[in-house]
Design an enzyme around this catalytic site. Sequence first.
Site, PDB file in Angstrom:
ATOM      1  N   PRO A   2       0.925  -1.134  -0.125  1.00 57.33           N
ATOM      2  CA  PRO A   2       0.020  -0.045  -0.001  1.00 57.33           C
ATOM      3  C   PRO A   2       0.916   1.198  -0.156  1.00 57.33           C
ATOM      4  CG  PRO A   2      -0.663  -1.514   1.852  1.00 57.33           C
ATOM      5  CD  PRO A   2       0.678  -2.175   1.231  1.00 57.33           C
ATOM      6  N   GLU A   3       0.839   2.245  -0.998  1.00 57.18           N
ATOM      7  CA  GLU A   3       1.294   3.511  -1.050  1.00 57.18           C
ATOM      8  C   GLU A   3       0.538   4.477  -0.488  1.00 57.18           C
ATOM      9  OE1 GLU A   3       4.381   3.882  -2.042  1.00 57.18           O
ATOM     10  OE2 GLU A   3       5.060   1.794  -2.598  1.00 57.18           O
ATOM     11  N   HIS A  91      -5.506 -14.187   9.094  1.00 56.21           N
ATOM     12  CA  HIS A  91      -4.914 -13.137   8.976  1.00 56.21           C
ATOM     13  C   HIS A  91      -5.658 -11.710   9.257  1.00 56.21           C
ATOM     14  CE1 HIS A  91      -2.064 -15.844   7.172  1.00 56.21           C
ATOM     15  NE2 HIS A  91      -2.765 -15.705   6.137  1.00 56.21           N
ATOM     16  N   ARG A 109       1.098 -10.838   5.741  1.00 56.96           N
ATOM     17  CA  ARG A 109       2.721 -10.953   6.175  1.00 56.96           C
ATOM     18  C   ARG A 109       3.028 -10.106   7.520  1.00 56.96           C
ATOM     19  NH1 ARG A 109       5.697  -9.310   0.652  1.00 56.96           N
ATOM     20  NH2 ARG A 109       7.306 -10.201   1.957  1.00 56.96           N
ATOM     21  N   ARG A 154      22.977  16.546  -2.896  1.00 55.33           N
ATOM     22  CA  ARG A 154      22.962  15.064  -2.978  1.00 55.33           C
ATOM     23  C   ARG A 154      23.205  14.618  -4.529  1.00 55.33           C
ATOM     24  NH1 ARG A 154      17.860  12.346   0.421  1.00 55.33           N
ATOM     25  NH2 ARG A 154      17.620  13.906   1.880  1.00 55.33           N
TER      26      ARG A 154
END
Length: 273
Positions: A2-3, A91, A109, A154
Amino acid sequence: MPELPEVETTRRGIAPTVEGRELRRLIVREPRLRWPVPADLAALVEGRRVLATGRRGKYLLMQFEHGWLIVHLGMSGSLRHVHPDEAPRKHDHVDWVFDQAVLRLHDPRRFGAVLWHDAAAGPVESHPLLASLGIEPFDDRFDGGWLFRHTRRRSAPIKQALLMGDIVVGVGNIYASESLFRAGIHPRTAAGRISAARYDKLAAAVRATLDDAIRAGGSSLRDYVGAGGESGYFQIDARVYDRAGQPCRVCATPIRRLVQGQRATYYCPKCQR
Ligand SMILES: [Zn+2]
């Protein structure tokens, strides 16, 4: 995984169910998530009202008068509405029971988290998991100037600098490729060598890409289930991601794939310089 768009979609999906409502019960079937669910958590929140929902990066927040629940969906988690009589499946680790609805955390998970931040410890933004996060992409302060200032020393490629999450949160792997394509920036360009003008384009592209994904209900991922419980959901209309060898939609040059930091990057060699 999930983002940000999936988490924001989840937040919007659960907000009407939880905001202003009293949490009757919190049922923890499996406390062994990425970090243990605090043993006293149910006692802390049962019978208390959820004042608001929020999100910081990929952390979903439920605000109570005396603190915040911090929920992370990990690699495979989802939060959905279930009927109060629906038996938990394998789960299904945590339930939030309200009068009208039950929210259920499903996480095969177990990389997700359900944690508590007490109001006595200060604002939730000071929680160790949240304190080092970059700015929100929809924050008014996020613009090309922000990207320019935070990348001057950077040398990392811009694709990887975006994924780090300490400059701006929410630009996951798919969205980094898509945003760089929209901005016309080659993913290997050193972050510190990109001009302010090009960062203006990139900031706008990041917002547009994430906004499209949120509107679409989050992009594709196998285990994600929308807060309404629907199993299917929209895949973003990717311009480069996962399109190696296919023609660029702008110039018809075949899209290329490269690997940066073990993550696949897709780009158009002609449109992105
Ligand atoms: Zn092209």
